[in-house]
Design a protein around this motif. Structure first.
Motif, mmCIF file in Angstrom:
data_model
loop_
_atom_site.group_PDB
_atom_site.id
_atom_site.type_symbol
_atom_site.label_atom_id
_atom_site.label_comp_id
_atom_site.label_asym_id
_atom_site.label_seq_id
_atom_site.Cartn_x
_atom_site.Cartn_y
_atom_site.Cartn_z
ATOM 1 N N THR A 243 1.040 -1.133 -0.049
ATOM 2 C CA THR A 243 0.095 0.068 0.168
ATOM 3 C C THR A 243 0.750 1.156 0.169
ATOM 4 O O THR A 243 1.969 1.273 0.482
ATOM 5 C CB THR A 243 -0.856 0.053 1.282
ATOM 6 O OG1 THR A 243 -1.866 1.282 1.042
ATOM 7 C CG2 THR A 243 -0.107 0.128 2.577
ATOM 8 N N TRP A 249 -3.288 4.359 0.669
ATOM 9 C CA TRP A 249 -2.817 3.482 1.880
ATOM 10 C C TRP A 249 -4.083 2.676 2.125
ATOM 11 O O TRP A 249 -4.286 2.357 3.310
ATOM 12 C CB TRP A 249 -2.629 4.208 2.928
ATOM 13 C CG TRP A 249 -1.354 5.310 2.800
ATOM 14 C CD1 TRP A 249 -1.542 6.643 2.369
ATOM 15 C CD2 TRP A 249 -0.197 5.056 2.752
ATOM 16 N NE1 TRP A 249 -0.465 7.166 2.401
ATOM 17 C CE2 TRP A 249 0.583 6.153 2.509
ATOM 18 C CE3 TRP A 249 0.694 3.830 2.952
ATOM 19 C CZ2 TRP A 249 2.014 6.190 2.307
ATOM 20 C CZ3 TRP A 249 2.182 3.674 2.883
ATOM 21 C CH2 TRP A 249 2.723 4.940 2.445
ATOM 22 N N VAL A 251 -4.958 -0.924 2.535
ATOM 23 C CA VAL A 251 -4.304 -2.150 3.001
ATOM 24 C C VAL A 251 -4.732 -3.382 2.199
ATOM 25 O O VAL A 251 -4.028 -4.248 2.085
ATOM 26 C CB VAL A 251 -4.100 -2.146 4.400
ATOM 27 C CG1 VAL A 251 -5.385 -2.674 5.210
ATOM 28 C CG2 VAL A 251 -3.010 -3.318 4.536
ATOM 29 N N ARG A 277 4.739 0.669 1.843
ATOM 30 C CA ARG A 277 5.098 -0.135 2.716
ATOM 31 C C ARG A 277 4.446 -1.317 2.604
ATOM 32 O O ARG A 277 3.333 -1.386 2.127
ATOM 33 C CB ARG A 277 5.130 0.328 4.159
ATOM 34 C CG ARG A 277 3.852 0.822 4.741
ATOM 35 C CD ARG A 277 3.840 1.285 5.910
ATOM 36 N NE ARG A 277 2.724 1.792 6.681
ATOM 37 C CZ ARG A 277 2.384 3.087 6.565
ATOM 38 N NH1 ARG A 277 2.923 3.933 5.973
ATOM 39 N NH2 ARG A 277 1.059 3.434 7.208
ATOM 40 N N ASN A 279 2.268 -4.951 4.045
ATOM 41 C CA ASN A 279 1.752 -5.349 5.452
ATOM 42 C C ASN A 279 1.481 -6.764 5.468
ATOM 43 O O ASN A 279 0.832 -7.282 4.357
ATOM 44 C CB ASN A 279 -0.010 -4.400 5.345
ATOM 45 C CG ASN A 279 -0.702 -4.847 6.550
ATOM 46 O OD1 ASN A 279 -1.067 -6.112 6.936
ATOM 47 N ND2 ASN A 279 -0.659 -3.809 7.471
ATOM 48 N N GLY A 282 -1.351 -8.052 9.063
ATOM 49 C CA GLY A 282 -1.891 -6.885 9.606
ATOM 50 C C GLY A 282 -0.680 -6.118 10.397
ATOM 51 O O GLY A 282 -0.689 -5.052 11.202
ATOM 52 N N LYS A 283 0.630 -6.398 10.225
ATOM 53 C CA LYS A 283 1.976 -5.671 10.620
ATOM 54 C C LYS A 283 2.540 -4.964 9.412
ATOM 55 O O LYS A 283 3.071 -5.527 8.368
ATOM 56 C CB LYS A 283 2.896 -6.860 11.240
ATOM 57 C CG LYS A 283 2.396 -7.411 12.590
ATOM 58 C CD LYS A 283 3.268 -8.472 13.090
ATOM 59 C CE LYS A 283 2.658 -8.923 14.505
ATOM 60 N NZ LYS A 283 3.634 -9.859 15.160
ATOM 61 N N TRP A 284 2.981 -4.011 9.634
ATOM 62 C CA TRP A 284 3.745 -2.895 8.494
ATOM 63 C C TRP A 284 5.188 -3.387 8.573
ATOM 64 O O TRP A 284 5.939 -3.758 9.609
ATOM 65 C CB TRP A 284 3.672 -1.318 8.967
ATOM 66 C CG TRP A 284 2.254 -1.118 9.090
ATOM 67 C CD1 TRP A 284 1.509 -0.367 9.951
ATOM 68 C CD2 TRP A 284 1.348 -1.027 7.805
ATOM 69 N NE1 TRP A 284 0.367 -0.064 9.424
ATOM 70 C CE2 TRP A 284 0.326 -0.113 8.296
ATOM 71 C CE3 TRP A 284 1.399 -1.148 6.640
ATOM 72 C CZ2 TRP A 284 -0.700 0.192 7.294
ATOM 73 C CZ3 TRP A 284 0.725 -0.873 5.534
ATOM 74 C CH2 TRP A 284 -0.496 -0.113 6.079
ATOM 75 N N ASN A 300 5.354 6.634 10.824
ATOM 76 C CA ASN A 300 5.702 5.260 10.049
ATOM 77 C C ASN A 300 6.518 5.461 9.207
ATOM 78 O O ASN A 300 7.173 6.580 8.550
ATOM 79 C CB ASN A 300 4.437 5.272 9.301
ATOM 80 C CG ASN A 300 3.117 4.630 10.190
ATOM 81 O OD1 ASN A 300 3.068 3.818 10.970
ATOM 82 N ND2 ASN A 300 2.115 5.421 9.868
#
Length: 352
Positions: A243, A249, A251, A277, A279, A282-284, A300
């Motif tokens: 995203t 953004w 996701v 970035r 995903n 659920g974690k960046w 971020n």
């Protein structure tokens, strides 16, 4: 399940069992029948799109929206129910009950909206193709192949689009044992096209992306890709997406597919500076292969790619400065976002 070849079966699970859609006609497959819902307030292009995918030909869209359903009934559809604005038609189909779920599914397409004039879509931030059956593909030669399956009895088939100024005299397609092909040179970006079969214009019914053609029909939309996102590792991950500022953004919009030990996806990206970035469940995750990163105002860490022609920003002097940033429309005038590096007596930052 045997359905007409003009129908595209991209199925999106309905949130509920009811059939209620505001000002838009729809086609639904539910167990052993097709359900055609016509909203008399829907637009002519929307109605044309749905009727085409239902295999209903030769209708007058204006007459249908005014309540004349004879052309639909004459093609095997039964008028089931009529409410204030919505009319429901049913038609039985042959179904393999072992392969189709019991809940109703919506058969639909995505309509692309750009600011360009009909037939010449304006540039978009990004694009991902969506086909029910692949009919446009990239060749090792760098050419793009358009394929129209079937139509073996056609005398003449042409490919027409924004890339050949919507020609009606050129764009001849070559007949093969499975259909018709034409190879063209495309620039990266968004393109609109149609097929002309014996003088009749049709959009690509296997392509789920389309736009209104300015009349009562549709143009098919194809994105010529220019970038691949890759993320190695994370072998046990269940869902990986990318995203960025190019898709606001979102996701869940651009998932990556696992190919060997790498998660990746191809897409079109507009020239410019793109922040992104990954995903992972659920974690960046910032791109470990990209050393160019910046921190946004929420803390971020975003990876940065620059596509297109490079422009270098330079600022002479300010030897005692601890940090120097550049801001502009390209980063929404955000301070502390893009840092310049000191090279001798000059602060420098390469940007688009």
């Amino acid at each position: 399940m045997k359905l007409t070849r003009h129908m595209i079966l991209i199925m999106l699970l309905l949130a509920c069992g009811g059939f209620s859609y505001a000002q838009q006609s729809n086609l639904i497959v539910s167990k052993d029948e097709l359900v055609l819902l016509i909203d008399l307030r829907s637009s002519k292009p929307n109605l044309f799109n749905v009727l085409t995918r239902a295999g209903i030909a030769g209708t007058n869209n204006s007459s249908v929206l005014q309540g004349d359903f004879r052309s639909i009934i004459n093609q095997g559809w039964k008028l089931k129910e009529k409410q204030k604005y919505v009319v429901q038609f049913n038609k039985p189909v042959t179904v393999n009950t072992e392969k189709i779920p019991s809940k109703p599914y919506l058969i639909t397409v995505d309509l692309i909206k750009t600011e360009g004039r009909p037939g010449y879509p304006s540039p978009v931030p990004y694009g991902v193709n969506k086909f029910s059956k692949l009919t446009v593909m990239e060749l090792p030669s760098g050419l793009t192949r358009f394929f129209l399956p079937g139509n073996q009895k056609a005398r003449k088939v042409q490919l027409s689009g924004d890339f050949n100024t919507w020609t009606t005299t050129k764009g001849l397609m070559l007949k093969t044992d499975s259909g018709w092909i034409n190879d063209v040179k495309l620039k990266p970006g968004i393109h609109a096209y149609k097929f002309i079969i014996n003088g009749h214009w049709i959009h690509d019914t296997n392509n789920m992306l389309s736009e209104h053609d300015g009349h009562e029909g549709l143009n098919s939309i194809y994105y010529r890709y220019n970038y691949t996102f890759k993320l190695p590792g994370y072998s046990s991950a269940k869902f990986v997406s990318v995203t960025g500022n190019f898709n606001n953004w979102n996701v869940n919009e651009i998932p990556l597919a696992k190919r060997g030990s790498i998660w990746q996806t191809d897409l079109y990206l507009q020239d410019g500076m793109q922040l992104y970035r990954f995903n992972v469940d659920g974690k960046w995750v910032a791109d470990p292969a990209n050393q160019t990163k910046i921190k946004d105002d929420k803390g971020n860490i975003n990876s940065v790619i620059n596509l297109g022609e490079l422009a270098t920003f330079k600022l002479n002097g300010y030897e005692g400065a601890k940090k120097v940033c550049v801001a502009g429309s390209f980063n929404h005038w955000k301070p502390d976002n893009l840092y310049l590096k000191k090279v001798n007596d000059t602060w420098v930052s390469p940007l688009i």
